[in-house]
Design an enzyme around this catalytic site. Structure first.
Site, mmCIF file in Angstrom:
data_model
loop_
_atom_site.group_PDB
_atom_site.id
_atom_site.type_symbol
_atom_site.label_atom_id
_atom_site.label_comp_id
_atom_site.label_asym_id
_atom_site.label_seq_id
_atom_site.Cartn_x
_atom_site.Cartn_y
_atom_site.Cartn_z
ATOM 1 N N GLY A 13 0.793 -1.216 0.000
ATOM 2 C CA GLY A 13 0.000 0.000 0.000
ATOM 3 C C GLY A 13 0.830 1.272 0.000
ATOM 4 O O GLY A 13 1.805 1.418 -0.747
ATOM 5 N N ASN A 82 4.666 4.538 9.393
ATOM 6 C CA ASN A 82 3.508 4.330 8.526
ATOM 7 C C ASN A 82 2.623 3.169 8.969
ATOM 8 O O ASN A 82 1.462 3.108 8.585
ATOM 9 C CB ASN A 82 4.002 4.081 7.088
ATOM 10 C CG ASN A 82 2.907 3.584 6.176
ATOM 11 O OD1 ASN A 82 2.027 4.325 5.768
ATOM 12 N ND2 ASN A 82 2.937 2.290 5.843
ATOM 13 N N THR A 86 -6.727 -1.261 11.336
ATOM 14 C CA THR A 86 -8.071 -0.825 11.713
ATOM 15 C C THR A 86 -8.782 -1.975 12.417
ATOM 16 O O THR A 86 -8.583 -3.151 12.065
ATOM 17 C CB THR A 86 -8.907 -0.394 10.495
ATOM 18 O OG1 THR A 86 -8.963 -1.481 9.546
ATOM 19 C CG2 THR A 86 -8.307 0.823 9.822
ATOM 20 N N GLY A 143 -17.647 5.140 13.739
ATOM 21 C CA GLY A 143 -17.195 3.759 13.845
ATOM 22 C C GLY A 143 -15.696 3.595 13.954
ATOM 23 O O GLY A 143 -15.192 2.474 13.871
ATOM 24 N N TYR A 147 -9.300 4.336 15.843
ATOM 25 C CA TYR A 147 -8.424 4.777 14.755
ATOM 26 C C TYR A 147 -8.268 6.301 14.759
ATOM 27 O O TYR A 147 -7.155 6.833 14.637
ATOM 28 C CB TYR A 147 -8.999 4.302 13.419
ATOM 29 C CG TYR A 147 -8.138 4.570 12.218
ATOM 30 C CD1 TYR A 147 -7.092 3.718 11.880
ATOM 31 C CD2 TYR A 147 -8.374 5.668 11.407
ATOM 32 C CE1 TYR A 147 -6.299 3.956 10.767
ATOM 33 C CE2 TYR A 147 -7.593 5.924 10.283
ATOM 34 C CZ TYR A 147 -6.560 5.055 9.971
ATOM 35 O OH TYR A 147 -5.782 5.295 8.863
ATOM 36 N N ILE A 180 -7.066 6.766 -0.076
ATOM 37 C CA ILE A 180 -6.062 6.431 -1.089
ATOM 38 C C ILE A 180 -6.423 5.099 -1.745
ATOM 39 O O ILE A 180 -6.967 4.191 -1.111
ATOM 40 C CB ILE A 180 -4.661 6.350 -0.442
ATOM 41 C CG1 ILE A 180 -4.343 7.647 0.323
ATOM 42 C CG2 ILE A 180 -3.603 6.067 -1.493
ATOM 43 C CD1 ILE A 180 -4.347 8.903 -0.520
#
Length: 240
Positions: A13, A82, A86, A143, A147, A180
């Site tokens: 990613g 990085n 989640t 939700g 995070y 992204i």
């Protein structure tokens, strides 16, 4: 001049794009990962970038890994935090384990990794630390209390550490990506994804390469006057 750069979560990613961009800019990159050994192996084969497996939420594991990387590649001059996960759910359904896993992996990892490299950076009078936050850490998201809290914490962490490192030639900045075009985002149901894209003024998802270019800007040796800042790369979805 090239430096040794560590990119956590650097084999897939956004992390993969950052690792490759740093390599192409002449840096020696160590890309870390936690669990997907097959993906890491494929990444290493096609990129030639060395990979290191460890848990960034474990301080001792981070210290051991930084020691190995330093022995293998040399002193670390660039750190990109990085790595992230989640574990979504509304508060009334969220377990402590889901809360804690995200806070430890996404936020405590920034402390763990920075603590392991900061002494060397201070001694050498140079360092570049970039922390990857999120638009959802700036604006919040239904939700995602875990995070959003972790990513918001990254932005405060960045500003405080920037003040500590400034006199020693260490800059600390953050990037807050929007949505992204990664496998994780593409896994969102199509109708939900359409609604998300409708909220982005430029009318599309971002590309991982655009985040990587932001990292290259922040780690440049000539960018010593920029520290404590957050680059919002989100297509205009959230401005403040």
């Amino acid at each position: 001049m090239g430096h040794v750069a560590i990119v956590t979560g650097g084999t897939r990613g956004i992390g993969e794009a950052i690792s490759v961009a740093l390599r192409d800019a002449g840096h020696t990159v160590a890309a870390t990962y936690a669990g997907n050994a097959e993906a890491a192996k494929r990444f290493e084969e096609r990129s030639g970038i060395r990979t290191y497996k460890f848990d960034v939420s474990d301080f001792e594991a981070c210290q051991g890994a930084v020691d190995r990387i330093t022995k293998d590649l040399g002193p670390v001059g660039i750190l990109v935090n990085n790595a992230g996960i989640t574990r979504d759910g509304t508060m009334h359904r969220m377990s402590f384990d889901r809360w804690n896993a995200v806070l430890q992996t996404n936020l405590s990892s920034c402390f763990n990794m920075a603590r392991c490299v900061i002494d060397g950076m201070r001694e050498r009078g140079f360092g570049r630390i970039v922390n990857i936050g999120s638009v959802n850490g700036q604006a919040g998201q239904y939700g995602q209390v875990n995070y959003a809290a972790a990513k918001s914490g990254i932005h405060g962490f960045t500003k405080a550490l920037a003040q500590e490192g400034a006199a020693r030639g260490i800059t600390v900045n953050a990037i807050a990506p929007g949505y992204i075009d990664t496998d994780m985002v593409r896994a969102v149901p199509e109708k939900v994804l359409e609604k998300i894209i409708a909220t982005i003024p430029v009318g599309r998802l971002g590309h991982a390469s655009e985040i990587a270019k932001g990292v290259l800007f922040l780690v440049d040796e000539d960018m010593g006057f920029m520290t404590g800042s957050t680059l919002s790369i989100n297509g205009g979805q959230h401005m403040y």
